[in-house]
Design an enzyme around this catalytic site. Structure first.
Site, PDB file in Angstrom:
ATOM      1  N   ASP A  77       0.790  -1.276  -0.111  1.00  0.00           N
ATOM      2  CA  ASP A  77       0.120  -0.094  -0.042  1.00  0.00           C
ATOM      3  C   ASP A  77       0.829   1.200   0.067  1.00  0.00           C
ATOM      4  O   ASP A  77       1.533   1.488   1.119  1.00  0.00           O
ATOM      5  CB  ASP A  77      -0.850  -0.003   1.118  1.00  0.00           C
ATOM      6  CG  ASP A  77      -1.975   1.117   1.220  1.00  0.00           C
ATOM      7  OD1 ASP A  77      -1.916   2.088   0.220  1.00  0.00           O
ATOM      8  OD2 ASP A  77      -2.874   0.979   2.083  1.00  0.00           O
ATOM      9  N   SER A 101      -4.733  14.952 -14.140  1.00  0.00           N
ATOM     10  CA  SER A 101      -6.039  15.375 -14.863  1.00  0.00           C
ATOM     11  C   SER A 101      -6.409  16.505 -15.097  1.00  0.00           C
ATOM     12  O   SER A 101      -5.962  17.563 -14.433  1.00  0.00           O
ATOM     13  CB  SER A 101      -7.004  14.613 -13.764  1.00  0.00           C
ATOM     14  OG  SER A 101      -8.346  14.972 -14.026  1.00  0.00           O
ATOM     15  N   TYR A 125     -10.122  15.402  -5.224  1.00  0.00           N
ATOM     16  CA  TYR A 125      -9.181  14.873  -6.443  1.00  0.00           C
ATOM     17  C   TYR A 125      -8.627  16.038  -7.079  1.00  0.00           C
ATOM     18  O   TYR A 125      -7.384  15.799  -7.431  1.00  0.00           O
ATOM     19  CB  TYR A 125     -10.201  14.080  -7.151  1.00  0.00           C
ATOM     20  CG  TYR A 125      -9.607  13.383  -8.381  1.00  0.00           C
ATOM     21  CD1 TYR A 125      -8.870  12.247  -8.244  1.00  0.00           C
ATOM     22  CD2 TYR A 125      -9.918  13.932  -9.650  1.00  0.00           C
ATOM     23  CE1 TYR A 125      -8.385  11.637  -9.604  1.00  0.00           C
ATOM     24  CE2 TYR A 125      -9.484  13.314 -10.699  1.00  0.00           C
ATOM     25  CZ  TYR A 125      -8.285  12.237 -10.482  1.00  0.00           C
ATOM     26  OH  TYR A 125      -8.141  11.689 -11.674  1.00  0.00           O
ATOM     27  N   LYS A 127      -4.557  16.773  -7.698  1.00  0.00           N
ATOM     28  CA  LYS A 127      -4.223  16.570  -9.075  1.00  0.00           C
ATOM     29  C   LYS A 127      -3.459  17.954  -9.307  1.00  0.00           C
ATOM     30  O   LYS A 127      -2.489  17.868 -10.085  1.00  0.00           O
ATOM     31  CB  LYS A 127      -5.084  16.192 -10.040  1.00  0.00           C
ATOM     32  CG  LYS A 127      -5.403  14.680  -9.805  1.00  0.00           C
ATOM     33  CD  LYS A 127      -4.449  13.733 -10.286  1.00  0.00           C
ATOM     34  CE  LYS A 127      -4.872  12.269 -10.317  1.00  0.00           C
ATOM     35  NZ  LYS A 127      -3.835  11.414 -10.597  1.00  0.00           N
TER      36      LYS A 127
END
Length: 307
Positions: free
Chosen positions: A73, A162, A175, A179
């Site tokens: 992980d 992104s 998110y 990014k």
């Protein structure tokens, strides 16, 4: 093989690549593409079964010593240091790093928890930082050895970002913020590492067809940070987009990864994992040796506000 590579060559012969989240989707397509062009690859994954399957496929396709798996992980504090140590022990070098591992945990800001926001920072920003820090002494030693040998070699780091990081994303501020932070890290590394001939760039994807574009179900989960995350779109979001919601249906890879029509996109469709991998490959290859500190938009001609 997850995809048929667009190109097979020796452009990356003798180079070693780390690909985080490299067993499936964009990461799996990237591992295949880099291996098809001569690189040896380390696939860093939390899912052992998928990683072992990917490594076997690559070794069967491109030679028995092409790929190795590192299972961890990556948000664990020492995971990135152990990943780099594994790569050096296995292949003796690090030439390419692709920071691809990630997932989404969506929600509107008014209902988002600290844990939910922090989780996106951990995987999309803290992990690339720790991996860069672990690679830094390897790169410094390599450039010193290159100078003593009278040669110049470029090494590459690619951040998988992104368009959300440039435009924001309704319902996924965590998110989008992570990014965006990745882009700041990329540009800073490009400045710090330019003298070492390490090119650092980012690809900013629009909508690429992966399992994250499916409705959430028990078939697609991620175990990370001590929690289980159901990946994909919430049912209500999927219904708004006209995506069939059937938790019991198992979607084939062919269906999952196929481009879909998308009105409003200049190219009229979503992107494929092979197209995503090709853009990453370009940034990993000698074809981009004079490109650094750049965000390359790979989005089919999406206009501001689309993600």
């Amino acid at each position: 093989m997850i995809i048929e590579p667009t190109l097979r060559s020796e452009l990356l012969a003798g180079q070693v690549a780390i690909i985080t989240g490299g067993a499936r989707g964009i990461g799996g397509a990237t591992a295949t593409t880099l291996a098809a062009n001569g690189a040896r690859v380390v696939i860093a994954e939390v899912d052992k079964a998928k990683a072992d399957e990917a490594v076997k496929t690559l070794n069967d396709s491109f030679g028995p010593d092409t790929a190795s798996a590192f299972i961890a992980d990556l948000v664990a504090p020492d995971a990135c240091d152990a990943l780099v140590a594994h790569t050096m022990d296995t292949f003796g070098a690090v030439d390419i790093v692709v920071n691809n591992a990630g997932y989404a945990w969506d929600g509107r800001v008014h209902s988002m928890t600290d844990e939910q926001f922090q989780a996106m920072l951990d995987i999309h920003l803290i992990v690339p930082f720790r991996l860069a820090r672990a690679c830094a002494p390897i790169f410094r030693a390599a450039v010193k050895a290159d100078a003593e040998a009278g040669r110049v070699r470029h090494r590459k780091t690619v951040m998988v970002s992104s368009m959300a990081g440039a435009w924001g994303l309704d319902g996924a501020a965590n998110y989008a913020a992570a990014k965006a932070g990745m882009l700041g890290l990329m540009r800073s590394l490009a400045q710090e590492w330019g003298a070492m001939h390490v090119n650092v760039n980012a690809v900013a994807f629009g909508i690429i067809q992966t399992r994250f574009a499916l409705p959430q179900s028990d078939h697609e989960v991620i175990q990370t940070g001590g929690r289980t995350i159901h990946v994909g779109m919430p049912a209500k979001q999927a219904q708004r987009m006209g995506v069939q919601v059937d938790p019991d249906r198992v979607v084939t890879d062919e269906e999952m990864y196929a481009a879909k029509k998308l009105p409003g996109m200049l190219l009229g469709r979503t992107g494929t994992i092979r197209e995503a991998a090709d853009s990453i490959f370009w940034l990993c290859s000698p074809l981009s040796d004079y490109v650094t500190g750049q965000m390359i938009a790979v989005n089919g001609g999406a206009r501001g506000g689309m993600s």
